[in-house]
Design a protein around this motif. Structure first.
Motif, mmCIF file in Angstrom:
data_model
loop_
_atom_site.group_PDB
_atom_site.id
_atom_site.type_symbol
_atom_site.label_atom_id
_atom_site.label_comp_id
_atom_site.label_asym_id
_atom_site.label_seq_id
_atom_site.Cartn_x
_atom_site.Cartn_y
_atom_site.Cartn_z
ATOM 1 N N GLY A 1 6.694 -3.938 6.928
ATOM 2 C CA GLY A 1 7.511 -3.764 8.131
ATOM 3 C C GLY A 1 7.337 -2.366 8.675
ATOM 4 O O GLY A 1 6.818 -1.471 8.017
ATOM 5 N N ALA B 1 -5.194 -7.213 5.002
ATOM 6 C CA ALA B 1 -4.860 -8.066 6.151
ATOM 7 C C ALA B 1 -3.932 -7.309 7.076
ATOM 8 O O ALA B 1 -3.015 -6.617 6.612
ATOM 9 C CB ALA B 1 -4.173 -9.343 5.671
ATOM 10 N N GLN C 1 3.830 -5.090 17.797
ATOM 11 C CA GLN C 1 3.446 -5.040 16.388
ATOM 12 C C GLN C 1 4.678 -5.224 15.483
ATOM 13 O O GLN C 1 4.627 -5.931 14.482
ATOM 14 C CB GLN C 1 2.785 -3.694 16.102
ATOM 15 N N LYS D 1 15.475 -6.795 12.239
ATOM 16 C CA LYS D 1 16.086 -6.921 10.914
ATOM 17 C C LYS D 1 17.313 -7.839 10.957
ATOM 18 O O LYS D 1 17.628 -8.506 9.963
ATOM 19 C CB LYS D 1 16.436 -5.541 10.358
ATOM 20 N N THR E 1 10.101 7.132 2.174
ATOM 21 C CA THR E 1 8.806 6.453 2.073
ATOM 22 C C THR E 1 8.008 6.927 3.295
ATOM 23 O O THR E 1 8.391 7.899 3.949
ATOM 24 C CB THR E 1 8.970 4.913 2.158
ATOM 25 N N ASN F 1 7.832 -7.773 2.372
ATOM 26 C CA ASN F 1 8.308 -6.396 2.482
ATOM 27 C C ASN F 1 7.685 -5.632 3.652
ATOM 28 O O ASN F 1 8.307 -4.715 4.195
ATOM 29 C CB ASN F 1 8.004 -5.682 1.154
ATOM 30 N N PHE G 1 7.962 5.224 5.959
ATOM 31 C CA PHE G 1 8.628 4.559 7.085
ATOM 32 C C PHE G 1 8.980 5.544 8.205
ATOM 33 O O PHE G 1 8.740 5.282 9.385
ATOM 34 C CB PHE G 1 9.900 3.847 6.581
ATOM 35 N N VAL H 1 12.713 -8.382 2.849
ATOM 36 C CA VAL H 1 13.251 -7.028 3.024
ATOM 37 C C VAL H 1 13.764 -6.881 4.451
ATOM 38 O O VAL H 1 13.008 -6.875 5.415
ATOM 39 C CB VAL H 1 12.199 -5.951 2.685
ATOM 40 N N SER H 2 15.085 -6.811 4.556
ATOM 41 C CA SER H 2 15.746 -6.579 5.843
ATOM 42 C C SER H 2 16.133 -5.101 5.880
ATOM 43 O O SER H 2 15.370 -4.236 5.457
ATOM 44 C CB SER H 2 16.952 -7.515 5.975
ATOM 45 N N SER H 3 17.327 -4.793 6.331
ATOM 46 C CA SER H 3 17.774 -3.393 6.403
ATOM 47 C C SER H 3 19.268 -3.373 6.703
ATOM 48 O O SER H 3 19.799 -4.317 7.309
ATOM 49 C CB SER H 3 17.024 -2.679 7.534
ATOM 50 N N VAL I 1 4.945 -8.210 12.849
ATOM 51 C CA VAL I 1 4.998 -7.981 11.390
ATOM 52 C C VAL I 1 6.394 -8.292 10.848
ATOM 53 O O VAL I 1 6.548 -9.065 9.896
ATOM 54 C CB VAL I 1 4.593 -6.525 11.038
ATOM 55 N N SER J 1 0.813 -1.222 0.000
ATOM 56 C CA SER J 1 0.000 0.000 0.000
ATOM 57 C C SER J 1 0.845 1.269 0.000
ATOM 58 O O SER J 1 0.301 2.367 -0.133
ATOM 59 C CB SER J 1 -0.936 0.012 1.210
ATOM 60 N N SER J 2 2.156 1.137 0.171
ATOM 61 C CA SER J 2 2.988 2.351 0.150
ATOM 62 C C SER J 2 4.458 1.990 -0.043
ATOM 63 O O SER J 2 4.824 0.801 -0.044
ATOM 64 C CB SER J 2 2.758 3.161 1.438
ATOM 65 N N GLY J 3 5.274 3.011 -0.214
ATOM 66 C CA GLY J 3 6.734 2.859 -0.201
ATOM 67 C C GLY J 3 7.309 1.797 -1.106
ATOM 68 O O GLY J 3 6.955 1.684 -2.280
ATOM 69 N N GLY K 1 19.448 1.162 2.981
ATOM 70 C CA GLY K 1 19.726 2.269 3.894
ATOM 71 C C GLY K 1 18.512 3.184 3.842
ATOM 72 O O GLY K 1 17.418 2.742 3.472
HETATM 73 N N1 NAP Z 1 12.369 3.436 4.088
HETATM 74 C C1 NAP Z 1 13.515 3.122 4.667
HETATM 75 O O1 NAP Z 1 14.354 3.996 4.972
HETATM 76 C C2 NAP Z 1 13.833 1.675 4.933
HETATM 77 C C3 NAP Z 1 15.179 1.328 5.209
HETATM 78 C C4 NAP Z 1 15.481 0.003 5.460
HETATM 79 C C5 NAP Z 1 14.489 -0.976 5.427
HETATM 80 N N2 NAP Z 1 13.204 -0.622 5.175
HETATM 81 C C6 NAP Z 1 12.190 -1.689 5.178
HETATM 82 O O2 NAP Z 1 11.454 -1.626 3.977
HETATM 83 C C7 NAP Z 1 10.170 -2.232 4.177
HETATM 84 C C8 NAP Z 1 9.112 -1.330 3.548
HETATM 85 O O3 NAP Z 1 9.068 -0.111 4.268
HETATM 86 P P1 NAP Z 1 8.809 1.277 3.559
HETATM 87 O O4 NAP Z 1 10.033 2.088 3.681
HETATM 88 O O5 NAP Z 1 8.211 1.079 2.233
HETATM 89 O O6 NAP Z 1 7.747 1.899 4.604
HETATM 90 P P2 NAP Z 1 6.211 2.317 4.425
HETATM 91 O O7 NAP Z 1 6.052 3.264 3.318
HETATM 92 O O8 NAP Z 1 5.778 2.717 5.792
HETATM 93 O O9 NAP Z 1 5.494 0.929 4.021
HETATM 94 C C9 NAP Z 1 5.296 -0.096 4.956
HETATM 95 C C10 NAP Z 1 4.297 -1.083 4.398
HETATM 96 O O10 NAP Z 1 4.117 -2.136 5.371
HETATM 97 C C11 NAP Z 1 2.734 -2.315 5.579
HETATM 98 N N3 NAP Z 1 2.430 -2.731 6.937
HETATM 99 C C12 NAP Z 1 2.859 -2.156 8.096
HETATM 100 N N4 NAP Z 1 2.264 -2.741 9.146
HETATM 101 C C13 NAP Z 1 1.461 -3.711 8.636
HETATM 102 C C14 NAP Z 1 0.556 -4.625 9.215
HETATM 103 N N5 NAP Z 1 0.343 -4.691 10.531
HETATM 104 N N6 NAP Z 1 -0.118 -5.474 8.401
HETATM 105 C C15 NAP Z 1 0.044 -5.408 7.061
HETATM 106 N N7 NAP Z 1 0.873 -4.554 6.451
HETATM 107 C C16 NAP Z 1 1.564 -3.705 7.237
HETATM 108 C C17 NAP Z 1 2.100 -0.942 5.298
HETATM 109 O O11 NAP Z 1 0.747 -1.110 4.887
HETATM 110 P P3 NAP Z 1 -0.552 -0.681 5.739
HETATM 111 O O12 NAP Z 1 -0.150 0.443 6.653
HETATM 112 O O13 NAP Z 1 -1.548 -0.287 4.693
HETATM 113 O O14 NAP Z 1 -0.938 -1.920 6.457
HETATM 114 C C18 NAP Z 1 2.947 -0.450 4.145
HETATM 115 O O15 NAP Z 1 2.416 -0.911 2.941
HETATM 116 C C19 NAP Z 1 10.025 -2.422 5.687
HETATM 117 O O16 NAP Z 1 10.243 -3.785 6.005
HETATM 118 C C20 NAP Z 1 11.131 -1.552 6.271
HETATM 119 O O17 NAP Z 1 11.588 -2.032 7.510
HETATM 120 C C21 NAP Z 1 12.855 0.681 4.924
#
Ligand code: NAP
Length: 270
Positions: free
Chosen positions: A95, A65, A112, A162, A193, A93, A195, A143-145, A116, A16-18, A189
């Protein structure tokens, strides 16, 4: 030139995002059926419409879900079976992070994150990998980090979740090789998004991410590098050269030095 990967059925959590939304966009031209999972159903449905209009013949299924809730996970897996959807690509993905001191954290948020980032990811691998193997193999992209490589004060639980994903993915990669399943992990890194907003405990509070930094890359590049790494059967992808270089340096440093760097890093209250 890289050959185009074609999946029969690709499933992306957190679509749904990012990064998840970006995975869905980039996989739209590479699969027959795309399964989108997240809580915000209206976003999934809008993306579904958009992708089906863009890609002729693409089937898109959206499942709302909450992956932190066991009954939602069970319903999702049952719905997949009922609809005859057996992913040959699973992108784990979804998280979230929580930035701030551990002792003052809200337990429901910590729980949570554990549910997740760790439990749902593990459960989906456990349910989907055996069927994937029986049907001839496939790919799992977890997807880790970069945070999984280091203990981070004020991001203690997030970084630890992670570290779990990274360790689990490395071991699973070896176990699943015989079933013709490739496991790749993506270790980003900072990427802009939602996040950062989710990790912030209150409006205006810090979210632990640098405001501007040469470590940032955009989500299109990050996802494109991750898909390419998976396509080449790589174990890990650290998208963007600065993040890759940081991972190499971190890997060479003795733990005592990492401790020292982390102990002198600016804290949330500083
Ligand atoms: N952005 C960064 O800087 C960064 C860096 C390293 C790793 N990551 C990792 O990249 C992955 C994606 O994150 P992002 O940056 O794209 O962040 P984001 O834009 O906040 O996206 C997170 C996604 O996870 C879903 N999600 C969260 N809680 C959930 C739940 N309880 N049930 C179902 N879906 C859930 C959200 O959907 P809903 O809210 O609609 O449920 C959303 O689609 C994550 O695992 C994050 O740890 C991100």
């Amino acid at each position: 030139m890289e050959s185009q990967l074609i999946y029969q059925t690709a499933m992306v959590t957190g679509a749904s995002s990012g990064l998840g939304e970006e995975f869905a966009r980039q996989l739209g031209s590479r699969c027959g059926t795309l399964i989108l999972v997240a809580r915000r159903e209206e976003r999934l449905l809008a993306l579904r419409e958009e992708l089906m209009a863009e890609h002729d013949g693409l089937r898109v299924e959206a499942f709302a879900a909450d992956l932190s809730i066991d009954s939602d996970l069970v319903s999702l897996l049952t719905a997949l079976r009922t609809k005859g959807l057996f992913p040959d690509l699973l992108v784990n993905n979804a998280g979230l992070g929580d930035y701030g001191e551990f002792t003052s954290s809200d337990w429901s948020r910590i729980d949570q994150m554990l549910q997740v980032n760790i439990r749902a990811l593990t459960k989906l691998c456990h349910a989907i990998a055996p069927v994937m193997g029986e049907l001839g193999g496939g790919s799992i992209l977890n997807v880790s980090s970069l945070a999984g490589d280091i203990p981070i004060p004020d991001f203690a639980v997030y970084a630890a979740t992670k570290a779990y994903v990274s360790s689990f993915s490395e071991a699973l990669r070896i176990e699943l090789r015989a079933a013709n399943i490739n496991v790749t992990m993506m270790c980003p890194g900072p990427i802009k998004t939602e996040f950062g907003d989710v990790a912030r405990r209150e409006p205006g509070a810090s979210n632990g991410l640098p405001k501007e930094s040469f470590f940032y890359i955009d989500k299109h590049q990050a996802v494109s590098e991750a898909i390419s790494a998976m396509q080449r059967g790589k174990a890990r992808c650290y998208p963007g050269l600065p993040v890759y270089a940081a991972s190499v340096v971190l890997g060479l440093l003795p733990l005592a030095i990492v401790r020292l760097i982390m102990a002198t890093r600016p804290r949330q209250k500083d």
